[in-house]
Motif scaffolding. Structure first.
Motif: not given
Length: 159
Positions: A26-42, A44-51
């Motif tokens: 149930e925890e096999l996931h592919i997360h897509s982050f389509d926005a251009q690289w920015s601190e906000k995108k970074l 978002a990715i880290i918050n996904t990992y924190k989950h």
């Protein structure tokens, strides 16, 4: 031991949880982050990992990384933040490249990574069937994350 396996990328990342040798499907996931690289995108990715770190009592984070020559500024920033996360959550932290992953498991290709991982975790057969139409391009990172976590688990048995 609970291992958080990650195959990183700046636009797509695959994650898995391996708990005491059991792959939590149930925890096999592919997360897509389509926005251009920015601190906000970074963030978002880290918050996904924190989950995942919040949800599970993670003991180790194992990250499958691209070859060093392909490290972009985004990948470097992401790895620094994951290192900080590992320290914050008191987790062991390690990195592995695809070449190392193939070498330590005596594999020669991505297809062999997929096949070997399926043999280790037969519950991946349904995922495999879904990936046939696109030659597993979408799911490759997921197999890499799973095999990375498994490889780390095996290393810990021999320590």
């Amino acid at each position: 031991m609970t291992i958080f396996g990650i195959s990183i990328g700046s636009s797509r990342t695959a994650v898995c949880i391996l708990k005491d040798g059991v792959l939590l499907d149930e925890e096999l996931h592919i997360h897509s982050f389509d926005a251009q690289w920015s601190e906000k995108k970074l963030r978002a990715i880290i918050n996904t990992y924190k989950h995942y770190l919040h949800k599970y009592n993670v003991h180790a984070i194992l990250v499958k990384i691209p070859p060093l020559r392909k490290h972009t500024n985004a990948i470097t920033q992401l790895l620094k933040r994951i290192d900080t996360l590992a320290k914050e959550y008191d987790c062991q932290f390690d990195l592995i490249t695809k070449s190392e992953l193939k070498h330590v498991n005596n594999l020669r290709s991505t297809n062999e990574i997929i096949e070997f991982t399926r043999r280790l975790y037969p519950e991946l057969n349904e995922l495999f069937e879904r990936g046939i139409d696109n030659d597993h391009r979408y799911y490759k990172k997921l197999y890499e994350a799973i095999l990375s976590a498994h490889t780390y688990q095996e290393w810990q048995r021999f320590k």
